[in-house]
Design an enzyme around this catalytic site. Structure first.
Site, mmCIF file in Angstrom:
data_model
loop_
_atom_site.group_PDB
_atom_site.id
_atom_site.type_symbol
_atom_site.label_atom_id
_atom_site.label_comp_id
_atom_site.label_asym_id
_atom_site.label_seq_id
_atom_site.Cartn_x
_atom_site.Cartn_y
_atom_site.Cartn_z
ATOM 1 N N ASN A 133 -4.278 2.276 -13.194
ATOM 2 C CA ASN A 133 -3.334 1.367 -12.523
ATOM 3 C C ASN A 133 -1.934 1.944 -12.646
ATOM 4 O OD1 ASN A 133 -2.353 -1.080 -11.327
ATOM 5 N ND2 ASN A 133 -1.744 -1.781 -13.358
ATOM 6 N N GLY A 174 0.788 -1.237 0.000
ATOM 7 C CA GLY A 174 0.000 0.000 0.000
ATOM 8 C C GLY A 174 0.814 1.278 0.000
ATOM 9 N N SER A 175 2.092 1.197 -0.413
ATOM 10 C CA SER A 175 2.891 2.441 -0.417
ATOM 11 C C SER A 175 2.351 3.431 -1.454
ATOM 12 C CB SER A 175 4.377 2.142 -0.666
ATOM 13 O OG SER A 175 4.585 1.674 -1.974
ATOM 14 N N ASN A 176 1.779 2.941 -2.545
ATOM 15 C CA ASN A 176 1.195 3.871 -3.531
ATOM 16 C C ASN A 176 -0.090 4.505 -3.009
ATOM 17 O OD1 ASN A 176 2.701 4.062 -6.221
ATOM 18 N ND2 ASN A 176 2.826 1.881 -5.700
ATOM 19 N N HIS A 197 2.041 0.611 -12.982
ATOM 20 C CA HIS A 197 2.816 -0.595 -13.299
ATOM 21 C C HIS A 197 4.312 -0.252 -13.277
ATOM 22 C CE1 HIS A 197 3.668 -4.504 -14.998
ATOM 23 N NE2 HIS A 197 4.543 -3.902 -15.772
ATOM 24 N N MET A 234 -3.632 -7.588 -7.400
ATOM 25 C CA MET A 234 -3.071 -8.726 -8.132
ATOM 26 C C MET A 234 -4.096 -9.551 -8.912
ATOM 27 S SD MET A 234 0.005 -8.135 -7.558
ATOM 28 C CE MET A 234 0.918 -9.575 -8.127
ATOM 29 N N ARG A 235 -5.286 -9.026 -9.119
ATOM 30 C CA ARG A 235 -6.286 -9.769 -9.896
ATOM 31 C C ARG A 235 -6.757 -8.934 -11.081
ATOM 32 N NH1 ARG A 235 -8.491 -14.101 -6.230
ATOM 33 N NH2 ARG A 235 -7.294 -13.789 -4.332
ATOM 34 N N LEU A 236 -7.183 -9.627 -12.143
ATOM 35 C CA LEU A 236 -7.598 -8.908 -13.356
ATOM 36 C C LEU A 236 -9.038 -8.417 -13.248
ATOM 37 C CD1 LEU A 236 -6.179 -10.886 -16.424
ATOM 38 C CD2 LEU A 236 -5.400 -8.711 -15.454
HETATM 39 C C1 GRF Z 1 3.955 -1.353 -7.312
HETATM 40 O O1 GRF Z 1 5.295 -1.576 -7.674
HETATM 41 C C2 GRF Z 1 3.070 -1.259 -8.518
HETATM 42 O O2 GRF Z 1 3.707 -0.745 -9.643
HETATM 43 C C3 GRF Z 1 2.686 -2.687 -8.777
HETATM 44 O O3 GRF Z 1 2.567 -3.266 -7.483
HETATM 45 C C4 GRF Z 1 3.384 -2.547 -6.566
HETATM 46 C C5 GRF Z 1 2.528 -2.139 -5.412
HETATM 47 O O4 GRF Z 1 3.246 -1.575 -4.352
HETATM 48 N N1 GRF Z 1 1.481 -2.745 -9.567
HETATM 49 P P1 GRF Z 1 2.489 -0.941 -3.116
HETATM 50 O O5 GRF Z 1 1.554 -1.994 -2.541
HETATM 51 O O6 GRF Z 1 1.751 0.256 -3.577
HETATM 52 O O7 GRF Z 1 3.576 -0.608 -2.122
#
Ligand code: GRF
Length: 195
Positions: free
Chosen positions: A112, A15-17, A114, A95-97
């Site tokens: 999203n 969840g860092s993003n 990536h 992690m799911r589509l």
């Molecule tokens: C990130 O590297 C993102 O690009 C990928 O999954 C990772 C998620 O990291 N899709 P976080 O859970 O947001 O720390």
């Protein structure tokens, strides 16, 4: 000024993003409000991070040893998100589509992040793919979500050099630093474009 864009975030892990989006909001760099965070993983740190910010959280009904995202669960989630009135759904390490029930409910509203310069290195462990492919430059991409795996229209990208001494871990950490800048910027530009 228009009301802040209402955001939901889906994540499976750290969840860092999510955190970078929330901090950009608190710093006044992102005109939005995160009103809902959901995960397919009851133990995901993203849920604890959201709870610390008093954001409502939800655990999605998903089979734990499969990557399938049950269509009925997607339909239920789409209804919940429509009822609470979200403007954007942000995937952050989910992690799911995502398929038709969600895609049709929020066209051009699901995005999203990536960890590569798409279309290079879609799929899992994109940083390892970049190292193994001998790339000297990689980065991260914010894109619209479609029914494919990391195939949707690109919104914004940020470059990250691959250094000779890089390991998968060091490269991933540097890409994540770039992600934390790119995601709030790209979302803000999208909100601005649509306002
Ligand atoms: C990130 O590297 C993102 O690009 C990928 O999954 C990772 C998620 O990291 N899709 P976080 O859970 O947001 O720390």
């Amino acid at each position: 000024m228009s009301h802040p864009a209402q955001i939901a975030v889906l994540g499976s892990g750290n969840g860092s993003n999510f955190q970078s989006l929330q901090e950009a909001i608190e710093q006044g760099k992102l005109h939005a409000r995160i009103i809902f965070v959901a995960s397919d993983n009851p133990h995901a740190r993203i849920l604890q991070r959201a709870q610390k910010k008093a954001i409502p959280t939800h655990i999605l009904k998903c089979k734990q040893n499969s990557s399938l995202f049950d269509l009925r669960t997607q339909q239920t989630l789409a209804s919940t998100l429509a009822n609470i009135g979200i403007d954007y759904l942000c995937l952050a390490g989910f992690m799911r589509l995502v398929k038709a029930p969600l895609l049709d409910a929020f066209p051009q509203r699901i995005i999203n992040i990536h960890p590569s310069l798409l279309p290079a290195y879609p799929g899992l462990e994109a940083w390892t793919q970049a190292l193994q492919g001998g790339a000297s430059l990689t980065g991260c991409t914010v894109h619209f979500v479609d029914a494919g795996m990391d195939t949707g229209e690109i919104i914004a990208q940020r470059q990250v050099p691959v250094l000779p001494q890089d390991t998968p871990e060091s490269l991933h950490a540097r890409i994540q630093e770039a992600e934390h800048l790119l995601y709030p910027e790209a979302l803000q530009s999208l909100i601005h474009r649509n306002s």
